[in-house]
Design an enzyme around this catalytic site. Structure first.
Site, PDB file in Angstrom:
ATOM      1  N   ALA A  58       0.856  -1.116  -0.141  1.00 49.06           N
ATOM      2  CA  ALA A  58      -0.017   0.071  -0.004  1.00 49.06           C
ATOM      3  C   ALA A  58       0.927   1.224   0.231  1.00 49.06           C
ATOM      4  O   ALA A  58       2.112   1.388  -0.014  1.00 49.06           O
ATOM      5  CB  ALA A  58      -0.899  -0.004   1.012  1.00 49.06           C
ATOM      6  N   GLN A  88       4.155  -2.009   3.454  1.00 49.75           N
ATOM      7  CA  GLN A  88       3.907  -3.203   2.812  1.00 49.75           C
ATOM      8  C   GLN A  88       4.074  -4.096   3.613  1.00 49.75           C
ATOM      9  O   GLN A  88       4.502  -4.224   4.772  1.00 49.75           O
ATOM     10  CB  GLN A  88       4.603  -3.136   1.627  1.00 49.75           C
ATOM     11  CG  GLN A  88       6.308  -3.262   1.857  1.00 49.75           C
ATOM     12  CD  GLN A  88       7.046  -3.019   0.781  1.00 49.75           C
ATOM     13  OE1 GLN A  88       6.937  -2.392  -0.187  1.00 49.75           O
ATOM     14  NE2 GLN A  88       8.017  -4.176   0.416  1.00 49.75           N
ATOM     15  N   VAL A  89       3.250  -5.471   3.434  1.00 48.53           N
ATOM     16  CA  VAL A  89       3.679  -6.482   4.450  1.00 48.53           C
ATOM     17  C   VAL A  89       3.930  -7.554   3.841  1.00 48.53           C
ATOM     18  O   VAL A  89       3.856  -8.239   2.748  1.00 48.53           O
ATOM     19  CB  VAL A  89       1.769  -6.936   4.765  1.00 48.53           C
ATOM     20  CG1 VAL A  89       1.653  -8.155   5.585  1.00 48.53           C
ATOM     21  CG2 VAL A  89       0.990  -5.873   5.084  1.00 48.53           C
ATOM     22  N   LYS A 146       4.138  -5.665   9.008  1.00 54.59           N
ATOM     23  CA  LYS A 146       3.727  -4.731   8.281  1.00 54.59           C
ATOM     24  C   LYS A 146       4.577  -3.465   8.505  1.00 54.59           C
ATOM     25  O   LYS A 146       4.953  -2.825   9.597  1.00 54.59           O
ATOM     26  CB  LYS A 146       2.332  -4.084   8.970  1.00 54.59           C
ATOM     27  CG  LYS A 146       1.628  -2.892   8.145  1.00 54.59           C
ATOM     28  CD  LYS A 146       0.416  -2.407   8.804  1.00 54.59           C
ATOM     29  CE  LYS A 146      -0.071  -1.291   7.781  1.00 54.59           C
ATOM     30  NZ  LYS A 146      -1.531  -0.871   8.436  1.00 54.59           N
ATOM     31  N   ASP A 152     -12.804   1.183   8.407  1.00 55.41           N
ATOM     32  CA  ASP A 152     -12.505   1.114   6.957  1.00 55.41           C
ATOM     33  C   ASP A 152     -12.785  -0.203   6.573  1.00 55.41           C
ATOM     34  O   ASP A 152     -11.979  -1.094   6.316  1.00 55.41           O
ATOM     35  CB  ASP A 152     -11.095   1.436   6.671  1.00 55.41           C
ATOM     36  CG  ASP A 152     -10.776   1.540   5.159  1.00 55.41           C
ATOM     37  OD1 ASP A 152     -11.653   1.749   4.404  1.00 55.41           O
ATOM     38  OD2 ASP A 152      -9.500   1.350   4.749  1.00 55.41           O
TER      39      ASP A 152
END
Length: 548
Positions: free
Chosen positions: A124, A128-129, A143, A278
């Protein structure tokens, strides 16, 4: 860096055809603008070009666009539709650039992790993961914040604040949207998202709230390995909650999953007062055993008990077509409705309910469409809606969309009404309500018991002649002062007029010879009238000067 970034932003906005607005904001822009690289995009709508520009501007602007996509109360529907298309998926950073962040944030990472997969499982704009395995063999998800992203966002926020202030000066009509306030709220939100310790705290709080609820899971957070820029959590495998085909293939009932997810969010909102902000399908996974896993806690909403009750009243008013109660509930939620707009707004709400068919069959009522139309009505009357209420409505719309996707026969009345009735009854007879009632009862009792004493004191003062009744009214005193001033001026005018008329009569009486003393008396009358006129003029000018 800020000047370079500012030039880059101006170049991208100019590339997508916003030259006129830039010229108004920054006079002389057209003479100094930098040539952009690449091919100009094909002609499209203004809002589509805006969305493309935001995507190219990077993570700060993408996040701002995503948040603005919830402000249906102030932005046009065409713009909202484009902003909702903004994607947070970006090209991942090479592991060679991520590695220094791991070394900095996890000094003992080589003793903590047996293995870290260099290929990310998700990427993202902010982080990032990566999948990893602890020394004890536990699989976890890392993360990791993108290197330098904090500095980029801070630079963008300073530029955004400066541009918002300039927009309000150059385009006064834009002040109704409160650009500077929006940027301020956004800055507060995104700075919280940059601190993964806040996300960990939110996740753990929600996990605690659902400790006795089966079928809803929040990944475990490994605090000992986490920091402000790295979050280590339980790795969970599952499919997106909107993947109807995969859910069915696993032998699960999509209808039951949709209802369970819907009730989970109702619990967050109306019982806990703390909800996941979200809930798009990418943040909700379904495991093989049918458990719903909630991910990504960067955005969370809080709603106090009295606000919860107001929102319950609003939903009850909606289901009962009670527009008066709807308006009262909105006002208690913090929506300011001018007195002159109350009646027209109530009429529009009544028409809206009829147009959407709520007065005929609530089971087929389209709540997302109602929220969109309600926002349009609010925007028409320029009524500002609090950010927390818009977030709450956004969450309800998103989970209803998921529920209808999983079950086209999803009945909002059947799912919502019993829950709201139970919550209303629970609130009525809760310990908090009993405490409030007991406090009110004690205050009322004290007032009643004190009444004889106060009455006796008042009668004693009446009998002793010490009772005073003071009536002070500013408007009455000002009116009295104005009346006294006018009467004084009228009296002076009469005196001056009398002197002039009398003196004229004396001087004009020709039949009889007048002694010199009488003539001088008439002259003295004229002089006194002239002096009086001068005094009146001076007095009027002095009073006006003193008032100013």
């Amino acid at each position: 860096m800020q000047i370079q970034r500012f030039s880059e932003i101006i170049e991208i906005l100019g590339k997508y055809g916003f030259n006129i607005a830039l010229e108004k904001l920054f006079p002389g822009y057209s003479r100094v603008r930098l040539p952009f690289h690449g091919v100009s995009p094909e002609p499209s709508t203004m809002y589509e070009r805006m969305r493309l520009a935001i995507e190219e501007l990077g993570p700060t602007f993408v996040k701002l666009g995503q948040i603005m996509s919830t402000r249906t109360d102030i932005l046009p529907q065409e713009m909202i539709r484009e902003l909702k298309k903004l994607q947070d998926n970006v090209k991942p950073v090479p592991f060679s650039e991520i590695y220094p962040v791991i070394e900095e944030q996890c000094p003992g990472f080589d003793t903590w992790f047996r293995e870290i997969d260099e290929i990310p499982v998700a990427s993202a704009s902010i982080a990032q993961v990566h999948s990893a395995i602890l020394r004890d063999g536990t699989q976890v998800a890392l993360k990791i914040q993108r290197p330098g992203i904090g500095q980029v966002i801070e630079t963008d926020l300073r530029i955004l604040q400066s541009m918002a202030e300039r927009v309000e000066r150059v385009f006064p009509e834009a002040r109704i949207y409160n650009p500077t306030g929006m940027v301020k709220d956004f800055a507060h939100q995104i700075r919280k998202e940059l601190d993964f310790r806040e996300e960990a705290k939110t996740s753990e709080r929600m996990k605690q709230n659902f400790r006795e609820v089966s079928g809803i899971h929040f990944p475990k957070i490994y605090r000992e390995y986490s920091s402000s820029r790295i979050l280590v959590m339980e790795f969970v495998e599952g499919v997106r909650i909107d993947n109807l085909k995969e859910i069915t293939a696993m032998g699960l009932d999509p209808h039951e999953i949709g209802e369970r997810g819907f009730h989970a969010y109702l619990k967050m909102i109306f019982e806990d007062g703390f909800f996941h902000g979200d809930p798009h399908p990418g943040n909700l996974l379904v495991t093989k055993d049918g458990t719903i896993v909630v991910l990504d806690f960067g955005i969370a909403g809080t709603i106090r008990p009295e606000k919860r009750q107001n929102f319950i009243n609003f939903l009850f008013a909606l289901m009962n077509k009670d527009t008066d109660l709807m308006i009262k509930s909105l006002e208690k939620f913090g929506v300011v409705i001018p007195a002159e707009n109350r009646e027209p707004l109530q009429d529009d709400l009544f028409v809206l309910i009829q147009d959407l068919g709520l007065d005929q069959n609530i089971s087929r009522f389209n709540f997302p469409l109602f929220v969109a139309e309600l926002s349009e009505v609010m925007r028409h009357y320029r009524i500002k809606v609090p950010m927390n209420l818009m977030l709450l409505l956004k969450v309800l719309v998103m989970i209803l969309d998921i529920g209808v996707h999983l079950n086209p026969e999803f009945n909002i009345e059947q799912e919502l009404s019993p829950f709201l009735v139970r919550i209303a009854q629970k609130n009525t007879f809760s310990a908090t309500s009993a405490k409030k009632a007991s406090v009110s009862l004690l205050e009322t009792t004290d007032a009643v018991l004190d009444m004889p004493r106060h009455l006796n004191l008042m009668l004693n003062r009446f009998s002793s002649g010490t009772f005073r009744l003071e009536l002070v009214d500013k408007d009455i005193r000002e009116f009295q002062t104005a009346l006294d001033s006018a009467s004084d001026k009228l009296m002076l005018g009469l005196v001056v007029g009398s002197l002039v008329v009398g003196s004229s009569l004396v001087l004009s009486s020709n039949p009889l010879p007048l002694p010199p003393e009488v003539s001088w008396l008439a002259v003295a009358g004229y002089s006194a009238a002239a002096l009086t006129v001068l005094y009146v003029v001076y007095h009027v000018i002095y009073l006006r000067f003193r008032e100013r």
